[in-house]
Design a protein around this motif. Structure first.
Motif, PDB file in Angstrom:
ATOM      1  N   ASN A  88     129.138  10.683   6.410  1.00  0.00           N
ATOM      2  CA  ASN A  88     128.174  11.755   5.985  1.00  0.00           C
ATOM      3  C   ASN A  88     128.280  12.886   7.025  1.00  0.00           C
ATOM      4  N   VAL A  89     128.437  12.569   8.002  1.00  0.00           N
ATOM      5  CA  VAL A  89     128.276  13.643   9.241  1.00  0.00           C
ATOM      6  C   VAL A  89     129.892  14.699   8.853  1.00  0.00           C
ATOM      7  N   LEU A  90     130.787  14.114   8.534  1.00  0.00           N
ATOM      8  CA  LEU A  90     132.140  14.741   8.298  1.00  0.00           C
ATOM      9  C   LEU A  90     131.931  15.784   7.247  1.00  0.00           C
ATOM     10  N   ALA A  91     131.262  15.258   6.326  1.00  0.00           N
ATOM     11  CA  ALA A  91     131.020  15.729   4.810  1.00  0.00           C
ATOM     12  C   ALA A  91     130.085  17.200   5.024  1.00  0.00           C
ATOM     13  N   LYS A  92     128.918  16.986   5.888  1.00  0.00           N
ATOM     14  CA  LYS A  92     128.118  17.902   6.043  1.00  0.00           C
ATOM     15  C   LYS A  92     128.583  18.965   6.768  1.00  0.00           C
ATOM     16  N   GLN A  93     129.510  18.440   7.757  1.00  0.00           N
ATOM     17  CA  GLN A  93     130.026  19.734   8.800  1.00  0.00           C
ATOM     18  C   GLN A  93     131.096  20.284   7.931  1.00  0.00           C
ATOM     19  N   ALA A  94     131.787  19.671   6.855  1.00  0.00           N
ATOM     20  CA  ALA A  94     132.594  20.590   6.191  1.00  0.00           C
ATOM     21  C   ALA A  94     131.827  21.666   5.342  1.00  0.00           C
ATOM     22  N   ALA A  95     130.747  21.074   4.785  1.00  0.00           N
ATOM     23  CA  ALA A  95     129.769  21.931   4.055  1.00  0.00           C
ATOM     24  C   ALA A  95     129.522  23.249   4.892  1.00  0.00           C
ATOM     25  N   ALA A  96     128.993  23.045   6.123  1.00  0.00           N
ATOM     26  CA  ALA A  96     128.510  24.069   7.000  1.00  0.00           C
ATOM     27  C   ALA A  96     129.635  25.026   7.149  1.00  0.00           C
ATOM     28  N   GLU A  97     130.791  24.467   7.514  1.00  0.00           N
ATOM     29  CA  GLU A  97     132.007  25.280   7.875  1.00  0.00           C
ATOM     30  C   GLU A  97     132.387  26.092   6.585  1.00  0.00           C
ATOM     31  N   ALA A  98     132.095  25.619   5.335  1.00  0.00           N
ATOM     32  CA  ALA A  98     132.620  26.480   4.437  1.00  0.00           C
ATOM     33  C   ALA A  98     131.254  27.482   3.726  1.00  0.00           C
ATOM     34  N   GLY A  99     130.270  27.491   4.774  1.00  0.00           N
ATOM     35  CA  GLY A  99     129.254  28.037   4.234  1.00  0.00           C
ATOM     36  C   GLY A  99     128.435  27.579   3.105  1.00  0.00           C
ATOM     37  N   ALA A 100     128.404  26.311   2.851  1.00  0.00           N
ATOM     38  CA  ALA A 100     127.482  25.752   1.690  1.00  0.00           C
ATOM     39  C   ALA A 100     126.375  24.908   2.617  1.00  0.00           C
ATOM     40  N   GLY A 101     125.402  24.642   1.493  1.00  0.00           N
ATOM     41  CA  GLY A 101     124.261  23.763   1.770  1.00  0.00           C
ATOM     42  C   GLY A 101     124.433  22.189   1.925  1.00  0.00           C
ATOM     43  N   GLU A 102     125.275  21.848   1.068  1.00  0.00           N
ATOM     44  CA  GLU A 102     125.660  20.384   0.913  1.00  0.00           C
ATOM     45  C   GLU A 102     127.136  20.054   0.544  1.00  0.00           C
ATOM     46  N   CYS A 103     127.314  18.838   0.569  1.00  0.00           N
ATOM     47  CA  CYS A 103     128.601  18.281   0.276  1.00  0.00           C
ATOM     48  C   CYS A 103     128.334  17.206  -0.709  1.00  0.00           C
ATOM     49  N   TRP A 104     129.065  17.229  -2.048  1.00  0.00           N
ATOM     50  CA  TRP A 104     128.888  16.057  -2.831  1.00  0.00           C
ATOM     51  C   TRP A 104     129.989  15.314  -2.787  1.00  0.00           C
ATOM     52  N   LEU A 105     130.024  13.894  -2.797  1.00  0.00           N
ATOM     53  CA  LEU A 105     130.917  12.967  -2.592  1.00  0.00           C
ATOM     54  C   LEU A 105     131.446  12.707  -3.918  1.00  0.00           C
ATOM     55  N   VAL A 106     132.924  12.458  -3.876  1.00  0.00           N
ATOM     56  CA  VAL A 106     133.472  12.041  -5.389  1.00  0.00           C
ATOM     57  C   VAL A 106     134.277  10.881  -5.278  1.00  0.00           C
ATOM     58  N   ASP A 107     133.893   9.880  -6.130  1.00  0.00           N
ATOM     59  CA  ASP A 107     134.843   8.416  -6.053  1.00  0.00           C
ATOM     60  C   ASP A 107     136.089   8.597  -6.570  1.00  0.00           C
ATOM     61  N   PRO A 108     137.020   7.658  -6.383  1.00  0.00           N
ATOM     62  CA  PRO A 108     138.238   7.759  -6.636  1.00  0.00           C
ATOM     63  C   PRO A 108     138.720   8.040  -8.088  1.00  0.00           C
ATOM     64  N   ASP A 109     137.651   7.797  -8.991  1.00  0.00           N
ATOM     65  CA  ASP A 109     137.819   8.108 -10.462  1.00  0.00           C
ATOM     66  C   ASP A 109     137.638   9.246 -10.687  1.00  0.00           C
ATOM     67  N   GLY A 110     137.091  10.205  -9.696  1.00  0.00           N
ATOM     68  CA  GLY A 110     136.557  11.551  -9.987  1.00  0.00           C
ATOM     69  C   GLY A 110     135.223  11.939 -10.518  1.00  0.00           C
ATOM     70  N   PHE A 111     134.286  10.750 -10.128  1.00  0.00           N
ATOM     71  CA  PHE A 111     132.831  10.988 -10.581  1.00  0.00           C
ATOM     72  C   PHE A 111     131.942  11.006  -9.135  1.00  0.00           C
TER      73      PHE A 111
END
Length: 307
Positions: free
Chosen positions: A156-179
Motif C-alpha cells: 500500500n505504501v509503494l502504491a501511495k508513493q507511486a501516486a504521489a510521484e505521479a501527482g495523483a491523490g490515490e492509487c487503484w489496485l488491479v487484480d490479475p484479471d484486470g479488475f
C-alpha cells in the motif's frame, strides 16, 4: 498543547512514545489497526470500527487488550485530551512483546496497544473533495487476506508513493484479471451511466470499509441502485462518475484515472451529494467524548488506572 499518545496503559508525550524492539508488530507486522475520523469533536462510525477491530483480532487470534467499554473510554479520552476538533484517531494492537520467533508466544503474553491522535484541516479536505482527485492504477501485489486490517501495508505504501510521484491523490489496485480491487487506503467506486453505484463485493480481496458500509445504507434510504461487483479500469474511465471512500477521505470524487478524465473531468453531482449526506449523517450519529473533571484512563487488563 503537545500531542499525547497512549502506549500500553500510559499517557505519554507523543515525542516520547516508545514500544519495545521485540514488539511483534514491529518485527512481524503481527498487529492490526483501526482509524476513526473525528468531525466537530465527535468520533464518526464509532461502533462500526470497534466491531471490525474485534473481527481483525479474532482472525489473527490476538487477544483483546481490554474490554470494549474500556477501549471506548480510552479512545474518547484521546479525542478530548488532544483537543481534536477535526482529525483522526489511530489505534494499533499487536500480539505483544516476546523473543523473536515466528511461532506465537505464550498465550499469557500481554498484547501491545498504542493510540495516537492527529488534527486535520477540515476546510482543506473539503476543498480537495470539491476539486476531485486523480488516480493511477498499479497491480495488486498484497497478501491474500485483505479483509483483515493488519499493519502489513508495504504494498500500500509503494502504491501511495507511486501516486504521489505521479501527482495523483490515490492509487487503484488491479487484480490479475484486470479488475479493480480497491485503492491503497480507500475503497473504489464508480457511478454507471444508468446511475448505479458500483463497488467490489466484500470478500478476502478487499477491506470492507466502514464508510463503504455506511454508504450502502445511505444509498438504500435514498432509493439509489447499488451493485457489488468487479469493474475494470476501462469501465471506470468511461463511467459517469468515480469516487473513493474511507474514514479520512469520507467520499472524495475521482476526476481522472491514468490520465483519462472521468465524465467531464469534474466532481459529479452524485459524488458530491453522497459526501454531503454522509458527513451530515455521520455527524448526527457520531459519538461525542464525555468530558470529565480529572484526567483518567483505563489501562489494559491487569494494570491499575492511570491518573
Amino acid at each position: 498543547m503537545s500531542r499525547i499518545a497512549y502506549v500500553n496503559g500510559r499517557l505519554v508525550p507523543h515525542r516520547n512514545a516508545r514500544i519495545h524492539i521485540e514488539d511483534r508488530g514491529n518485527q512481524f507486522a503481527d498487529a492490526v489497526y483501526e482509524v476513526w475520523g473525528v468531525r466537530d469533536g465527535a468520533l464518526m462510525d464509532f461502533e462500526g470500527h470497534l466491531t471490525r477491530l474485534a473481527r481483525s483480532l479474532g482472525e489473527l487470534h490476538i487477544r483483546p487488550p481490554m474490554s470494549d467499554a474500556a477501549l471506548s473510554a480510552v479512545v474518547s479520552r484521546m479525542v478530548e485530551i488532544n483537543h481534536i476538533r477535526n482529525g483522526l484517531i489511530y489505534l494499533q494492537i499487536s500480539r505483544g512483546q516476546a523473543r523473536r520467533d515466528h511461532v506465537f508466544p505464550p498465550a499469557n503474553t500481554r498484547p501491545g496497544i498504542m493510540i495516537t491522535a492527529k488534527a486535520l484541516n477540515a476546510q482543506k479536505a473539503e476543498a480537495r473533495a470539491q476539486k476531485g482527485i486523480a488516480v493511477i492504477t498499479r497491480p495488486d501485489i498484497r497478501w491474500g487476506r485483505r479483509d483483515i486490517k493488519s499493519v502489513s501495508l508495504l504494498p500500500n505504501v509503494l502504491a501511495k508513493q507511486a501516486a504521489a510521484e505521479a501527482g495523483a491523490g490515490e492509487c487503484w489496485l488491479v487484480d490479475p484479471d484486470g479488475f479493480v480491487t480497491e485503492a491503497s487506503s480507500s475503497n473504489a467506486w464508480i457511478v454507471t451511466k444508468d446511475d448505479v453505484l458500483v463497488t467490489r463485493a466484500a470478500s478476502q480481496d478487499i477491506l470492507n470499509g466502514i464508510t463503504r458500509r455506511t454508504l450502502f445504507a445511505l444509498a438504500e434510504n435514498a432509493g439509489l441502485k447499488t451493485e457489488e461487483r468487479a469493474f475494470t479500469v476501462a469501465e471506470a474511465q468511461s463511467a459517469r462518475e468515480a469516487f473513493v471512500t474511507s474514514a479520512s477521505a469520507f467520499v472524495t470524487p475521482v476526476v481522472e484515472i491514468d490520465g483519462k478524465p472521468v465524465g467531464n473531468g469534474h466532481p459529479g453531482s452524485f459524488s458530491l451529494q453522497l459526501r454531503a449526506t454522509y458527513v451530515a449523517t455521520a455527524k448526527e450519529r457520531a459519538r461525542k467524548p464525555v468530558r470529565r473533571q480529572s484526567v483518567w484512563l483505563v489501562a489494559p487488563r491487569g494494570e491499575r488506572l492511570v491518573n
